[in-house]
Design an enzyme around this catalytic site. Structure first.
Site, mmCIF file in Angstrom:
data_model
loop_
_atom_site.group_PDB
_atom_site.id
_atom_site.type_symbol
_atom_site.label_atom_id
_atom_site.label_comp_id
_atom_site.label_asym_id
_atom_site.label_seq_id
_atom_site.Cartn_x
_atom_site.Cartn_y
_atom_site.Cartn_z
ATOM 1 N N CYS A 20 41.898 40.150 44.263
ATOM 2 C CA CYS A 20 40.863 39.759 43.310
ATOM 3 C C CYS A 20 40.450 40.959 42.469
ATOM 4 O O CYS A 20 40.304 42.069 42.996
ATOM 5 C CB CYS A 20 39.665 39.208 44.071
ATOM 6 S SG CYS A 20 38.373 38.569 43.008
ATOM 7 N N HIS A 62 39.632 29.638 45.310
ATOM 8 C CA HIS A 62 39.232 31.043 45.183
ATOM 9 C C HIS A 62 38.127 31.178 44.128
ATOM 10 O O HIS A 62 37.099 31.814 44.364
ATOM 11 C CB HIS A 62 40.458 31.877 44.797
ATOM 12 C CG HIS A 62 40.177 33.321 44.532
ATOM 13 N ND1 HIS A 62 40.548 34.305 45.423
ATOM 14 C CD2 HIS A 62 39.583 33.962 43.498
ATOM 15 C CE1 HIS A 62 40.190 35.486 44.928
ATOM 16 N NE2 HIS A 62 39.608 35.300 43.759
ATOM 17 N N GLU A 63 38.335 30.565 42.963
ATOM 18 C CA GLU A 63 37.364 30.679 41.872
ATOM 19 C C GLU A 63 36.085 29.902 42.159
ATOM 20 O O GLU A 63 34.985 30.363 41.824
ATOM 21 C CB GLU A 63 37.988 30.237 40.550
ATOM 22 C CG GLU A 63 39.169 31.086 40.105
ATOM 23 C CD GLU A 63 38.862 32.581 39.979
ATOM 24 O OE1 GLU A 63 37.691 32.954 39.727
ATOM 25 O OE2 GLU A 63 39.797 33.385 40.142
#
Length: 92
Positions: A20, A62-63
């Site tokens: 990330c 994830h987002e």
């Protein structure tokens, strides 16, 4: 995607490497649902439901975690952490 939400997820999960830009230099294996159904509103105000699987499902989860104040390291077990240098050795 405005107001995205996860409305269904498969029981089947898959653990794979994530990184990330919010945490440079780190990688970790994170377990994510393989298939998900999501709902969101477009910029034009249309509601959309979509079925996602594989890598795009991982990215969505994830987002969405970011929107909920969660980063990928929060979902990983400590023994699955790796620095970028360690990760490069593992995958080569």
């Amino acid at each position: 995607m405005l107001n995205p939400e996860l409305i269904w997820s498969s029981k089947e999960t898959e653990k794979d490497w994530e990184g990330c830009l919010s945490i440079p230099g780190m990688r970790a294996k994170v377990s994510r649902h393989k298939k998900i159904e999501v709902r969101y509103t477009t910029i034009d105000g249309h509601e959309v439901k979509s079925h996602l699987e594989g890598f795009i499902a991982r990215i969505f989860q994830h987002e969405l975690d970011h929107l909920n104040g969660i980063v990928f390291l929060d979902r990983a077990e400590k023994h699955d952490y790796a620095t970028e240098a360690e990760f490069m050795k593992i995958i080569s």
